[in-house]
Design an enzyme around this catalytic site. Structure first.
Site, PDB file in Angstrom:
ATOM      1  N   ASP A   1      28.373   0.860   7.431  1.00 53.38           N
ATOM      2  CA  ASP A   1      27.500   1.154   8.559  1.00 53.38           C
ATOM      3  C   ASP A   1      27.245   2.663   8.554  1.00 53.38           C
ATOM      4  OD1 ASP A   1      26.084   0.957  11.032  1.00 53.38           O
ATOM      5  OD2 ASP A   1      27.900   1.436  12.153  1.00 53.38           O
ATOM      6  N   SER A   2      26.271   3.078   9.358  1.00 53.80           N
ATOM      7  CA  SER A   2      26.011   4.506   9.509  1.00 53.80           C
ATOM      8  C   SER A   2      27.183   5.193  10.202  1.00 53.80           C
ATOM      9  CB  SER A   2      24.757   4.695  10.350  1.00 53.80           C
ATOM     10  OG  SER A   2      24.975   4.160  11.649  1.00 53.80           O
TER      11      SER A   2
ATOM     12  N   TYR B   1      21.344   6.868  11.691  1.00 48.69           N
ATOM     13  CA  TYR B   1      20.302   6.487  10.723  1.00 48.69           C
ATOM     14  C   TYR B   1      18.975   6.207  11.458  1.00 48.69           C
ATOM     15  CZ  TYR B   1      23.581   5.499   6.773  1.00 48.69           C
ATOM     16  OH  TYR B   1      24.492   5.570   5.748  1.00 48.69           O
ATOM     17  N   GLY B   2      19.093   5.770  12.703  1.00 50.47           N
ATOM     18  CA  GLY B   2      17.937   5.276  13.468  1.00 50.47           C
ATOM     19  C   GLY B   2      16.679   6.116  13.405  1.00 50.47           C
TER      20      GLY B   2
ATOM     21  N   CYS C   1      24.784  -2.901   9.741  1.00 51.82           N
ATOM     22  CA  CYS C   1      23.923  -1.929  10.416  1.00 51.82           C
ATOM     23  C   CYS C   1      22.521  -2.529  10.466  1.00 51.82           C
ATOM     24  CB  CYS C   1      23.925  -0.633   9.606  1.00 51.82           C
ATOM     25  SG  CYS C   1      22.802   0.636  10.194  1.00 51.82           S
ATOM     26  N   ASN C   2      22.001  -2.719  11.672  1.00 58.43           N
ATOM     27  CA  ASN C   2      20.651  -3.284  11.807  1.00 58.43           C
ATOM     28  C   ASN C   2      19.606  -2.368  11.169  1.00 58.43           C
ATOM     29  OD1 ASN C   2      20.617  -5.633  14.170  1.00 58.43           O
ATOM     30  ND2 ASN C   2      22.314  -4.216  14.358  1.00 58.43           N
ATOM     31  N   THR C   3      19.800  -1.064  11.330  1.00 60.41           N
ATOM     32  CA  THR C   3      18.819  -0.103  10.816  1.00 60.41           C
ATOM     33  C   THR C   3      18.773  -0.147   9.291  1.00 60.41           C
ATOM     34  OG1 THR C   3      19.452   1.272  12.697  1.00 60.41           O
ATOM     35  CG2 THR C   3      18.048   2.288  11.032  1.00 60.41           C
TER      36      THR C   3
ATOM     37  N   CYS D   1      21.920  -3.283  17.541  1.00 59.50           N
ATOM     38  CA  CYS D   1      22.600  -2.199  16.807  1.00 59.50           C
ATOM     39  C   CYS D   1      24.089  -2.492  16.871  1.00 59.50           C
ATOM     40  CB  CYS D   1      22.269  -0.862  17.483  1.00 59.50           C
ATOM     41  SG  CYS D   1      23.256   0.533  16.885  1.00 59.50           S
ATOM     42  N   THR D   2      24.778  -2.327  15.745  1.00 58.33           N
ATOM     43  CA  THR D   2      26.183  -2.754  15.708  1.00 58.33           C
ATOM     44  C   THR D   2      27.120  -1.834  16.502  1.00 58.33           C
ATOM     45  OG1 THR D   2      26.463  -1.611  13.578  1.00 58.33           O
ATOM     46  CG2 THR D   2      25.935  -3.966  13.517  1.00 58.33           C
ATOM     47  N   HIS D   3      26.617  -0.673  16.917  1.00 57.00           N
ATOM     48  CA  HIS D   3      27.421   0.160  17.816  1.00 57.00           C
ATOM     49  C   HIS D   3      27.448  -0.421  19.231  1.00 57.00           C
ATOM     50  CE1 HIS D   3      26.993   3.205  14.667  1.00 57.00           C
ATOM     51  NE2 HIS D   3      27.803   4.012  15.315  1.00 57.00           N
TER      52      HIS D   3
END
Ligand code: DGL
Length: 259
Positions: A10-11, A42-43, A73-75, A183-185
């Site tokens: 992930d970012s 990253y967004g 990470c969705n982005t 978003c995974t956060h």
């Protein structure tokens, strides 16, 4: 082969929310988690930069002999997974906002989605939302600043609460009954979101579905770990170790690595 680790990147620390789902579904799998916190968020970055960073993370996980990679990470998924799948010969699992289940279940015909700029402006998201959410109203909101606050250990800050209040207001006014976390956060925000949202609004994210898909793909490729030993769980970050430690709620070995 099957004892090789699953790689997850992930970012930053957000993808640990996905690691938790995977570890709880297939607990004897060896895993390597890579947090590229140095380059978060990253967004706001362009597609080419997101692809370059995803390649860097992938190469690193491949050098550690991973059998499958979860882009947690969705982005990165919405911008780079097509490239990764076309250029590397192992299975990749991605994560996308759960717009389909929300669209199917909404009673108010209105759902909210909170995600990064990179995800909301991606071609993949636009395709998915045209396909599944064409007949409902989708209130999109870019979560500017949220990832930065989580990455700097300010998840439970007053600033976070204020930011979320502002982001949720238009959704509440539009009468959403589902909020999609893209978003995974963001699963780490759920206790705060529950406090801020009207009681009838349901929150959904894709974590569990990603874990199920990971298991299915491992099964299909005959890659499920058949050894019933204690798994090796490795965590690496090029950012702050304490932030990751605070989210992992467990005594895991986390190593600083400049990748
Ligand atoms: N966890 C990443 C996601 O799912 C956060 C992206 C970012 O770093 O902006 O999109």
């Amino acid at each position: 082969m099957s004892t090789q680790p699953i790689g997850i990147f992930d970012s930053g620390v957000g993808g640990t929310s996905i690691w938790k789902e995977i570890h709880s579904l297939i607990p004897n799998e060896n895993t390597i988690y890579l947090a590229d916190s140095k380059n978060a968020p990253y967004g706001p970055k362009g597609k080419d930069v997101i692809i370059d960073l995803s390649v860097k993370n992938t190469e690193h996980l491949l050098s550690k002999n991973c059998k499958l990679i979860v882009v947690a990470c969705n982005t990165a998924t919405t911008n780079a997974i097509e490239y990764l799948r076309a250029n590397y010969n192992i299975p990749f699992i991605g994560i996308e906002p759960a717009i389909k289940p929300a669209a199917l279940q909404t009673k108010t015909n209105t759902v909210g989605i909170l995600a990064t700029k990179g995800t909301l402006s991606s071609e993949l998201f636009s395709k998915t939302s045209t396909l599944f959410a064409n007949n409902i109203k989708v209130v999109e909101q870019i979560g500017n600043g949220i990832v930065e606050l989580i990455e700097s250990n300010q998840l439970h800050s007053e600033e976070m609460k204020l930011l979320l209040k502002v982001y949720l207001q238009p959704m509440i006014e539009a009468n959403i009954d589902y909020l999609v976390l893209g978003c995974t956060h963001y699963p780490y925000l759920i206790p705060i979101l529950i406090d801020l949202l009207p009681k009838h609004v349901k929150i959904i994210d894709s974590g569990e579905a990603v874990a199920r898909q990971t298991k299915t793909i491992l099964e299909q490729h005959n890659l499920l770990n058949s050894e019933m030993l204690k798994p090796k769980l490795e965590f690496y970050t090029n950012g702050n170790l304490d932030v990751m430690r605070s989210l992992l709620d467990g005594n895991f070995d986390i190593e600083y690595l400049d990748f």
